[in-house]
Design a protein around this motif. Structure first.
Motif, PDB file in Angstrom:
ATOM      1  N   ASP A 164      29.291  26.308  73.684  1.00  0.00           N
ATOM      2  CA  ASP A 164      29.175  26.119  75.140  1.00  0.00           C
ATOM      3  C   ASP A 164      28.196  27.070  75.828  1.00  0.00           C
ATOM      4  OD1 ASP A 164      30.539  28.523  75.066  1.00  0.00           O
ATOM      5  OD2 ASP A 164      32.370  27.772  75.995  1.00  0.00           O
ATOM      6  N   GLY A 165      27.550  27.973  75.070  1.00  0.00           N
ATOM      7  CA  GLY A 165      26.549  28.843  75.678  1.00  0.00           C
ATOM      8  C   GLY A 165      27.112  29.915  76.589  1.00  0.00           C
ATOM      9  N   THR A 166      28.347  30.337  76.338  1.00  0.00           N
ATOM     10  CA  THR A 166      28.924  31.445  77.106  1.00  0.00           C
ATOM     11  C   THR A 166      28.836  32.732  76.286  1.00  0.00           C
ATOM     12  OG1 THR A 166      31.141  30.924  76.274  1.00  0.00           O
ATOM     13  CG2 THR A 166      30.499  29.982  78.405  1.00  0.00           C
ATOM     14  N   LEU A 167      28.774  33.853  76.999  1.00  0.00           N
ATOM     15  CA  LEU A 167      28.737  35.141  76.320  1.00  0.00           C
ATOM     16  C   LEU A 167      30.124  35.503  75.787  1.00  0.00           C
ATOM     17  CD1 LEU A 167      26.534  37.434  78.615  1.00  0.00           C
ATOM     18  CD2 LEU A 167      25.844  36.124  76.590  1.00  0.00           C
ATOM     19  N   LYS A 168      30.137  36.159  74.640  1.00  0.00           N
ATOM     20  CA  LYS A 168      31.380  36.707  74.114  1.00  0.00           C
ATOM     21  C   LYS A 168      31.744  37.956  74.918  1.00  0.00           C
ATOM     22  CE  LYS A 168      30.686  34.773  69.513  1.00  0.00           C
ATOM     23  NZ  LYS A 168      30.611  35.031  68.045  1.00  0.00           N
ATOM     24  N   LYS A 169      32.877  38.538  74.616  1.00  0.00           N
ATOM     25  CA  LYS A 169      33.407  39.592  75.492  1.00  0.00           C
ATOM     26  C   LYS A 169      32.814  40.972  75.248  1.00  0.00           C
ATOM     27  CE  LYS A 169      37.410  40.680  72.555  1.00  0.00           C
ATOM     28  NZ  LYS A 169      38.896  40.774  72.516  1.00  0.00           N
ATOM     29  N   THR A 170      32.155  41.172  74.092  1.00  0.00           N
ATOM     30  CA  THR A 170      31.745  42.531  73.728  1.00  0.00           C
ATOM     31  C   THR A 170      30.243  42.649  73.549  1.00  0.00           C
ATOM     32  OG1 THR A 170      33.853  42.825  72.577  1.00  0.00           O
ATOM     33  CG2 THR A 170      32.120  44.430  72.104  1.00  0.00           C
ATOM     34  N   GLY A 171      29.662  43.652  74.193  1.00  0.00           N
ATOM     35  CA  GLY A 171      28.270  44.007  73.961  1.00  0.00           C
ATOM     36  C   GLY A 171      28.203  45.132  72.944  1.00  0.00           C
ATOM     37  N   HIS A 172      27.145  45.125  72.122  1.00  0.00           N
ATOM     38  CA  HIS A 172      27.026  46.089  71.033  1.00  0.00           C
ATOM     39  C   HIS A 172      25.702  46.847  71.118  1.00  0.00           C
ATOM     40  CE1 HIS A 172      30.313  43.941  68.893  1.00  0.00           C
ATOM     41  NE2 HIS A 172      29.728  42.852  69.366  1.00  0.00           N
ATOM     42  N   TYR A 173      25.776  48.163  71.008  1.00  0.00           N
ATOM     43  CA  TYR A 173      24.590  48.985  70.793  1.00  0.00           C
ATOM     44  C   TYR A 173      24.422  49.183  69.291  1.00  0.00           C
ATOM     45  CZ  TYR A 173      24.355  50.415  75.726  1.00  0.00           C
ATOM     46  OH  TYR A 173      24.228  50.435  77.096  1.00  0.00           O
ATOM     47  N   LEU A 174      23.184  49.201  68.824  1.00  0.00           N
ATOM     48  CA  LEU A 174      22.952  49.538  67.434  1.00  0.00           C
ATOM     49  C   LEU A 174      23.414  50.967  67.160  1.00  0.00           C
ATOM     50  CD1 LEU A 174      19.426  47.958  66.796  1.00  0.00           C
ATOM     51  CD2 LEU A 174      21.655  47.062  66.094  1.00  0.00           C
ATOM     52  N   LEU A 175      23.725  51.245  65.899  1.00  0.00           N
ATOM     53  CA  LEU A 175      24.296  52.538  65.542  1.00  0.00           C
ATOM     54  C   LEU A 175      23.373  53.693  65.906  1.00  0.00           C
ATOM     55  CD1 LEU A 175      26.999  53.305  64.265  1.00  0.00           C
ATOM     56  CD2 LEU A 175      25.818  53.570  62.089  1.00  0.00           C
ATOM     57  N   GLU A 176      22.048  53.478  65.797  1.00  0.00           N
ATOM     58  CA  GLU A 176      21.122  54.559  66.122  1.00  0.00           C
ATOM     59  C   GLU A 176      21.124  54.913  67.608  1.00  0.00           C
ATOM     60  OE1 GLU A 176      18.299  51.085  64.912  1.00  0.00           O
ATOM     61  OE2 GLU A 176      20.374  51.701  64.526  1.00  0.00           O
ATOM     62  N   PHE A 177      21.742  54.039  68.418  1.00  0.00           N
ATOM     63  CA  PHE A 177      21.874  54.332  69.849  1.00  0.00           C
ATOM     64  C   PHE A 177      23.339  54.576  70.220  1.00  0.00           C
ATOM     65  CE2 PHE A 177      17.904  51.913  69.508  1.00  0.00           C
ATOM     66  CZ  PHE A 177      17.037  52.809  70.098  1.00  0.00           C
ATOM     67  N   GLY A 178      24.116  54.973  69.233  1.00  0.00           N
ATOM     68  CA  GLY A 178      25.501  55.368  69.477  1.00  0.00           C
ATOM     69  C   GLY A 178      26.552  54.396  69.001  1.00  0.00           C
ATOM     70  N   GLY A 179      26.150  53.128  68.738  1.00  0.00           N
ATOM     71  CA  GLY A 179      27.100  52.151  68.221  1.00  0.00           C
ATOM     72  C   GLY A 179      28.218  51.779  69.172  1.00  0.00           C
ATOM     73  N   LYS A 180      28.046  52.088  70.440  1.00  0.00           N
ATOM     74  CA  LYS A 180      29.105  51.853  71.420  1.00  0.00           C
ATOM     75  C   LYS A 180      29.316  50.361  71.670  1.00  0.00           C
ATOM     76  CE  LYS A 180      30.331  53.252  76.163  1.00  0.00           C
ATOM     77  NZ  LYS A 180      29.824  53.954  77.385  1.00  0.00           N
ATOM     78  N   GLU A 181      30.556  49.999  71.997  1.00  0.00           N
ATOM     79  CA  GLU A 181      30.878  48.639  72.411  1.00  0.00           C
ATOM     80  C   GLU A 181      31.253  48.648  73.888  1.00  0.00           C
ATOM     81  OE1 GLU A 181      32.499  46.594  68.333  1.00  0.00           O
ATOM     82  OE2 GLU A 181      33.974  47.496  69.667  1.00  0.00           O
ATOM     83  N   ILE A 182      30.761  47.656  74.621  1.00  0.00           N
ATOM     84  CA  ILE A 182      30.989  47.605  76.063  1.00  0.00           C
ATOM     85  C   ILE A 182      31.419  46.206  76.479  1.00  0.00           C
ATOM     86  CG2 ILE A 182      29.390  49.482  76.626  1.00  0.00           C
ATOM     87  CD1 ILE A 182      27.279  47.398  77.289  1.00  0.00           C
ATOM     88  N   SER A 183      32.072  46.104  77.632  1.00  0.00           N
ATOM     89  CA  SER A 183      32.487  44.803  78.161  1.00  0.00           C
ATOM     90  C   SER A 183      31.745  44.448  79.450  1.00  0.00           C
ATOM     91  CB  SER A 183      34.000  44.786  78.429  1.00  0.00           C
ATOM     92  OG  SER A 183      34.342  45.781  79.384  1.00  0.00           O
ATOM     93  N   LYS A 184      31.045  45.460  80.023  1.00  0.00           N
ATOM     94  CA  LYS A 184      30.267  45.260  81.252  1.00  0.00           C
ATOM     95  C   LYS A 184      28.884  45.866  81.079  1.00  0.00           C
ATOM     96  CE  LYS A 184      34.371  45.622  84.230  1.00  0.00           C
ATOM     97  NZ  LYS A 184      35.003  46.377  85.344  1.00  0.00           N
ATOM     98  N   HIS A 185      27.921  45.340  81.841  1.00  0.00           N
ATOM     99  CA  HIS A 185      26.600  45.961  81.790  1.00  0.00           C
ATOM    100  C   HIS A 185      26.700  47.353  82.403  1.00  0.00           C
ATOM    101  CE1 HIS A 185      22.384  46.841  82.324  1.00  0.00           C
ATOM    102  NE2 HIS A 185      22.106  45.826  81.499  1.00  0.00           N
TER     103      HIS A 185
ATOM    104  N   LYS B 134      30.638  41.853  84.356  1.00  0.00           N
ATOM    105  CA  LYS B 134      31.476  41.529  83.200  1.00  0.00           C
ATOM    106  C   LYS B 134      30.774  40.488  82.329  1.00  0.00           C
ATOM    107  CE  LYS B 134      36.099  39.870  81.963  1.00  0.00           C
ATOM    108  NZ  LYS B 134      37.377  39.320  82.491  1.00  0.00           N
ATOM    109  N   LEU B 135      30.697  40.769  81.024  1.00  0.00           N
ATOM    110  CA  LEU B 135      29.948  39.910  80.111  1.00  0.00           C
ATOM    111  C   LEU B 135      30.707  38.650  79.705  1.00  0.00           C
ATOM    112  CD1 LEU B 135      28.623  42.775  77.784  1.00  0.00           C
ATOM    113  CD2 LEU B 135      27.354  41.622  79.610  1.00  0.00           C
ATOM    114  N   ALA B 136      31.983  38.782  79.422  1.00  0.00           N
ATOM    115  CA  ALA B 136      32.768  37.684  78.846  1.00  0.00           C
ATOM    116  C   ALA B 136      32.727  36.436  79.717  1.00  0.00           C
ATOM    117  CB  ALA B 136      34.212  38.123  78.647  1.00  0.00           C
TER     118      ALA B 136
END
Length: 350
Positions: A246-267, A273-275
């Motif tokens: 359906d072309g909707t965003l999933k709930k989690t954004g991911h940074y690559l590990l070299e940039f901390g590997g953090k997971e986020i739900s909002k920009h 909110k991404l989801a």
């Protein structure tokens, strides 16, 4: 430990409170060694996290290398066409592939505008050339990309308003390099609500299967952060998986590990909110990459697509579609039946 790209990445793993228990990690690593027949260094980049229960569905480093090095997936005659942004843009102008308009380009100190070649060697000369571009075409901005660049590296924007100041920083880079000069893409207003400083593109990966059907096997969206004009995760941005149906965003954004590997739900800038965000013109974006694959029938391509208020534009094609990001965004690429069949096909080629 040499397979970890730097001590900082090891430290991120050690300090991550979201990692599985020590005994679970040991068990899964041992299972992967037996099943995948390699030591799973890739496991410690993402799969060690508690929420990843289907760890066997993730392509291993060896499997990704097998795909990347396969001679049956890429035709040599397409390599320069896809890999060189100038060739790709010129080809697209003559075909049905819809891309940002090519304004001009330079190969070192030879500048081309409207089939005219102009030799430029000084700051003043570059200023005059770009001013002529702005005035002739009645535009306010110009986007520069190196033909062989990747991950947004070397890209920048010039504006009519601040041209002389901007060129003081960039003119030597321009004169000593090669650049494609295109119109600046005006991003869809709904996507601007999430982040407006960069054009935030979709990465749609097409696969021509062994039965000759064209399938989109993975999709994710990249977002820039701060004032960066590029969205690439390899340049400090993050990525979010897209639900293919359906072309909707999933709930989690991911940074690559070299940039901390953090997971986020909002920009991080807009707190949007991404989801569930519905990507405008998603269906049309899928249609144009399938059509483009018919024009350039390489079996595996990563297409970067921007969404404007008028519809999708293909920014570029990539021979290397970044399978590690796809693996995370999809939630394990081996869940996809077409990828499973591809691995069986490659295995049978031995």
């Amino acid at each position: 430990m040499r397979n970890f790209e730097g001590i900082s990445r090891i430290w991120i793993f050690i300090k991550d409170p979201n990692k599985k228990s020590f005994f679970k990690i040991i068990k899964e690593v041992l299972v992967l060694i037996v099943k995948k027949r390699e030591f799973p260094f890739y496991y410690f980049k993402y799969i060690y996290r508690k929420e990843v229960t289907n760890y066997l569905d993730y392509l291993s480093a060896g499997e990704m290398n097998k795909i990347g090095n396969s001679k049956i997936l890429h035709k040599p005659e397409y390599n320069s066409l896809i890999g060189n942004k100038l060739f790709f843009t010129l080809f697209s102008e003559k075909s049905s592939i819809k891309t940002p308009k090519l304004i001009s380009y330079n190969i070192g100190r030879s500048f081309c505008l409207s089939n005219r070649i102009i030799e430029v060697s000084t700051l003043k000369g570059v200023i005059i050339f770009i001013e002529n571009v702005f005035n002739e075409l009645n535009i306010e901005e110009l986007f520069f990309r190196p033909p062989l660049g990747y991950a947004g590296k070397g890209c920048f924007k010039l504006t009519k308003k601040n041209l002389e100041k901007e060129l003081e920083a960039y003119y030597l880079t321009i004169l000593n390099g090669h650049f494609v000069h295109t119109e600046v893409v005006k991003q869809h207003s709904e996507i601007n609500k999430i982040h407006s400083s960069s054009v935030n593109t979709l990465r749609l990966i097409t696969l021509i299967t062994s039965t000759n059907s064209i399938e989109i096997i993975s999709a994710f969206m990249r977002f820039g952060v701060g004032k960066s004009v590029v969205d690439n995760s390899s340049s400090g941005g993050f990525f979010v998986g897209i639900n293919l149906e359906d072309g909707t965003l999933k709930k989690t954004g991911h940074y690559l590990l070299e940039f901390g590997g953090k997971e986020i739900s909002k920009h991080p800038d807009s707190s949007f909110k991404l989801a569930g965000f519905k990507i405008p013109f998603y269906k049309e974006a899928c249609e144009i990459v399938i059509s483009a694959t018919k024009v350039i029938p390489d079996r595996l391509i990563g297409w970067d697509v921007a969404i404007t208020n008028e519809g999708p534009l293909i920014i570029e094609a990539n021979l290397g579609p970044h399978l590690p990001m796809s693996n995370i965004a999809y939630g394990g690429m081996l869940k996809n039946e077409h990828v499973k069949q591809l691995m069986q096909e490659l295995k049978a080629m031995k």
